[in-house]
Design a protein around this motif. Structure first.
Motif, short mmCIF file in Angstrom:
data_model
loop_
_atom_site.label_atom_id
_atom_site.label_comp_id
_atom_site.label_asym_id
_atom_site.label_seq_id
_atom_site.Cartn_x
_atom_site.Cartn_y
_atom_site.Cartn_z
N TYR A 5 38.61 42.35 42.24
CA TYR A 5 39.25 42.12 41.25
C TYR A 5 41.13 42.10 41.54
O TYR A 5 41.93 41.58 40.59
CB TYR A 5 39.32 43.67 40.11
N GLN A 6 41.47 42.66 42.77
CA GLN A 6 42.86 42.60 42.91
C GLN A 6 43.13 41.04 43.51
O GLN A 6 43.98 40.60 43.15
CB GLN A 6 43.02 43.28 44.13
N GLN A 8 41.45 38.42 42.27
CA GLN A 8 41.30 37.70 41.12
C GLN A 8 42.72 37.71 40.34
O GLN A 8 43.15 36.66 40.09
CB GLN A 8 40.31 38.09 40.07
N PHE A 9 43.30 39.03 40.42
CA PHE A 9 44.53 39.10 39.88
C PHE A 9 45.67 38.24 40.51
O PHE A 9 46.44 37.58 39.96
CB PHE A 9 45.01 40.49 39.84
N VAL A 34 35.28 36.83 40.16
CA VAL A 34 34.84 38.20 40.69
C VAL A 34 33.49 38.13 41.49
O VAL A 34 33.24 38.48 42.41
CB VAL A 34 35.05 39.37 39.72
#
Length: 78
Positions: A5-6, A8-9, A34
């Motif tokens: 998720y990091q 993806q951010f 993800v």
């Protein structure tokens, strides 16, 4: 991958298309996905390759280096 998720951010806040490849198992993942990132199967000693696909000609080398530094920091954080 715990940090999917990091990653993806990071991908969503840039104009680059970012592809991470795990050379051990020859799998690639778009950092915006993800599920792909979790299936990448990264281990601590893997040799990873990051490809940045520029979306415009105005990006500087510094911004690309900052993106790579951000990704490296995510990958080395347990």
């Amino acid at each position: 991958m715990r940090n999917a998720y990091q990653l993806q951010f990071i991908a969503k806040k840039t104009n680059h298309r970012l592809i991470l490849t795990n050379t051990r198992n020859d799998r690639s993942a778009d950092l915006t996905d993800v599920i792909e990132l979790m299936l990448l199967g990264v281990r601590p000693n893997d040799q990873l390759e990051l490809n940045l696909h520029l979306e415009d000609d105005f990006e500087t080398q510094d911004s690309s280096q900052n993106i790579m530094n951000d990704i490296e920091q995510v990958l080395v954080t347990p």
